[in-house]
Design a protein around this motif. Structure first.
Motif, PDB file in Angstrom:
ATOM      1  N   THR A 134      -8.395  -3.095 -15.220  1.00 34.47           N
ATOM      2  CA  THR A 134      -9.103  -3.999 -16.136  1.00 34.47           C
ATOM      3  C   THR A 134      -9.071  -5.462 -15.687  1.00 34.47           C
ATOM      4  O   THR A 134      -9.788  -6.286 -16.232  1.00 34.47           O
ATOM      5  N   SER A 135      -8.213  -5.779 -14.716  1.00 32.14           N
ATOM      6  CA  SER A 135      -8.070  -7.173 -14.288  1.00 32.14           C
ATOM      7  C   SER A 135      -7.814  -7.240 -12.794  1.00 32.14           C
ATOM      8  O   SER A 135      -6.863  -6.637 -12.293  1.00 32.14           O
ATOM      9  N   CYS A 136      -8.652  -7.991 -12.073  1.00 27.92           N
ATOM     10  CA  CYS A 136      -8.458  -8.162 -10.627  1.00 27.92           C
ATOM     11  C   CYS A 136      -7.178  -8.936 -10.340  1.00 27.92           C
ATOM     12  O   CYS A 136      -6.472  -8.647  -9.368  1.00 27.92           O
ATOM     13  N   GLU A 137      -6.876  -9.925 -11.190  1.00 25.88           N
ATOM     14  CA  GLU A 137      -5.662 -10.731 -10.979  1.00 25.88           C
ATOM     15  C   GLU A 137      -4.407  -9.869 -11.096  1.00 25.88           C
ATOM     16  O   GLU A 137      -3.502  -9.958 -10.255  1.00 25.88           O
ATOM     17  N   LYS A 138      -4.352  -9.032 -12.114  1.00 19.27           N
ATOM     18  CA  LYS A 138      -3.162  -8.222 -12.341  1.00 19.27           C
ATOM     19  C   LYS A 138      -2.965  -7.164 -11.265  1.00 19.27           C
ATOM     20  O   LYS A 138      -1.859  -6.944 -10.784  1.00 19.27           O
ATOM     21  N   ILE A 139      -4.047  -6.503 -10.856  1.00 21.09           N
ATOM     22  CA  ILE A 139      -3.898  -5.445  -9.862  1.00 21.09           C
ATOM     23  C   ILE A 139      -3.645  -6.030  -8.474  1.00 21.09           C
ATOM     24  O   ILE A 139      -2.956  -5.420  -7.640  1.00 21.09           O
ATOM     25  N   ALA A 140      -4.155  -7.244  -8.204  1.00 20.92           N
ATOM     26  CA  ALA A 140      -3.883  -7.898  -6.918  1.00 20.92           C
ATOM     27  C   ALA A 140      -2.391  -8.185  -6.769  1.00 20.92           C
ATOM     28  O   ALA A 140      -1.820  -8.033  -5.692  1.00 20.92           O
ATOM     29  N   LYS A 141      -1.771  -8.568  -7.858  1.00 16.00           N
ATOM     30  CA  LYS A 141      -0.327  -8.824  -7.876  1.00 16.00           C
ATOM     31  C   LYS A 141       0.454  -7.582  -7.449  1.00 16.00           C
ATOM     32  O   LYS A 141       1.373  -7.654  -6.624  1.00 16.00           O
ATOM     33  N   THR A 142       0.070  -6.434  -7.996  1.00 12.99           N
ATOM     34  CA  THR A 142       0.739  -5.181  -7.646  1.00 12.99           C
ATOM     35  C   THR A 142       0.474  -4.797  -6.198  1.00 12.99           C
ATOM     36  O   THR A 142       1.384  -4.395  -5.459  1.00 12.99           O
ATOM     37  N   MET A 143      -0.760  -4.943  -5.769  1.00 13.91           N
ATOM     38  CA  MET A 143      -1.123  -4.521  -4.415  1.00 13.91           C
ATOM     39  C   MET A 143      -0.432  -5.355  -3.339  1.00 13.91           C
ATOM     40  O   MET A 143       0.070  -4.817  -2.352  1.00 13.91           O
ATOM     41  N   VAL A 144      -0.372  -6.677  -3.523  1.00  9.77           N
ATOM     42  CA  VAL A 144       0.291  -7.493  -2.505  1.00  9.77           C
ATOM     43  C   VAL A 144       1.796  -7.247  -2.503  1.00  9.77           C
ATOM     44  O   VAL A 144       2.453  -7.337  -1.462  1.00  9.77           O
ATOM     45  N   SER A 145       2.350  -6.892  -3.669  1.00 16.01           N
ATOM     46  CA  SER A 145       3.785  -6.601  -3.712  1.00 16.01           C
ATOM     47  C   SER A 145       4.104  -5.367  -2.871  1.00 16.01           C
ATOM     48  O   SER A 145       5.146  -5.295  -2.223  1.00 16.01           O
ATOM     49  N   PHE A 146       3.202  -4.372  -2.869  1.00 14.31           N
ATOM     50  CA  PHE A 146       3.366  -3.200  -2.006  1.00 14.31           C
ATOM     51  C   PHE A 146       3.230  -3.587  -0.535  1.00 14.31           C
ATOM     52  O   PHE A 146       4.034  -3.197   0.308  1.00 14.31           O
ATOM     53  N   ALA A 147       2.177  -4.354  -0.227  1.00 15.07           N
ATOM     54  CA  ALA A 147       1.912  -4.736   1.165  1.00 15.07           C
ATOM     55  C   ALA A 147       3.035  -5.585   1.734  1.00 15.07           C
ATOM     56  O   ALA A 147       3.361  -5.491   2.921  1.00 15.07           O
ATOM     57  N   ASN A 148       3.658  -6.414   0.901  1.00  9.67           N
ATOM     58  CA  ASN A 148       4.754  -7.270   1.351  1.00  9.67           C
ATOM     59  C   ASN A 148       6.078  -6.525   1.448  1.00  9.67           C
ATOM     60  O   ASN A 148       7.061  -7.064   1.963  1.00  9.67           O
TER      61      ASN A 148
END
Length: 227
Positions: A42-56
């Motif tokens: 529902t939110s690009c900002e919220k899911i981006a936070k999760t995705m970069v945390s995985f990538a990092n």
């Protein structure tokens, strides 16, 4: 390569091959360091936070169509969620992220499996609702804001240049302290030798990168131990 960071959690949510049985096993294990459930995107900002945390960190998977409690809610169509995820990966993550999608049917309900691999171009930043770019790191089942020290370790950990480590009295004092004590925080180290924040930061980052000490991050604190 040996991790520069300490152990965040047990080896949970291993990257099993994507099939119905393995996805069910992951759901039963629950959310963790490499797994997150989303009923919908529902939110690009919220899911981006999760995705970069995985990538990092070490990479991870999103199961879209799964409620927080592990209930399979399913998706009527994956097109809208896939669009939101792709938009977030390209416009709300810096550098952009590559996503790998696969559809799985569980109990005749559609679940979208999204894999985010560990990045070789860390750190990745997520665009927040405040329109600022922030680095996040995955700790257990949470995506937490990375400290300046974690960001610097991520940046320099990908560098082709080695770490020049000079053992001054400051480094020796830290190692002697850790020889007698289990752990130390950045603030404790700074106060121990009356160091500036900048000097403390530089010493800790160099020692972490050289493998002399380990950095441990939780959702409540950050501390260091001898390797």
């Amino acid at each position: 390569m040996k991790s520069m960071f300490g152990t965040f959690s047990k080896a949970k949510n291993k990257a099993l091959p994507i099939n119905k049985m393995n996805i069910k096993k992951l759901i039963l294990q629950g959310e963790g360091q490499s797994l997150d459930f989303k009923k919908r995107i529902t939110s690009c900002e919220k899911i981006a936070k999760t995705m970069v945390s995985f990538a990092n960190n070490k990479g991870g998977r999103l199961l879209v169509g799964i409620s927080d409690d592990g209930t399979v809610s399913g998706l009527k169509s994956e097109e809208e969620d896939r669009y939101m995820l792709t938009k977030a990966a390209n416009l709300f993550c810096k550098p952009p992220l590559d996503l790998f999608f696969e559809e799985v049917y569980l109990d005749d309900k559609l679940v979208l499996v999204v894999e985010i691999k560990e990045s070789t171009t860390k750190p990745h930043y997520a665009l927040g609702e405040d329109k600022k770019w922030w680095v996040y790191f995955r700790v257990k089942d949470k995506s937490i804001l990375a400290s300046k020290i974690v960001v610097d370790v991520l940046k320099r950990g990908n560098s082709e240049h080695g770490v020049f480590l000079e053992y001054s009295s400051k480094e020796k004092a830290l190692l002697e302290y850790l020889d007698k004590n289990e752990r130390i925080t950045s603030r404790e180290f700074s106060e121990l030798l009356n160091l500036s924040r900048r000097t403390t930061h530089k010493i800790l980052v160099n020692l972490v990168l050289s493998g002399v000490i380990k950095l441990h991050t939780t959702d409540k604190e950050e501390y260091y131990t001898a390797s």
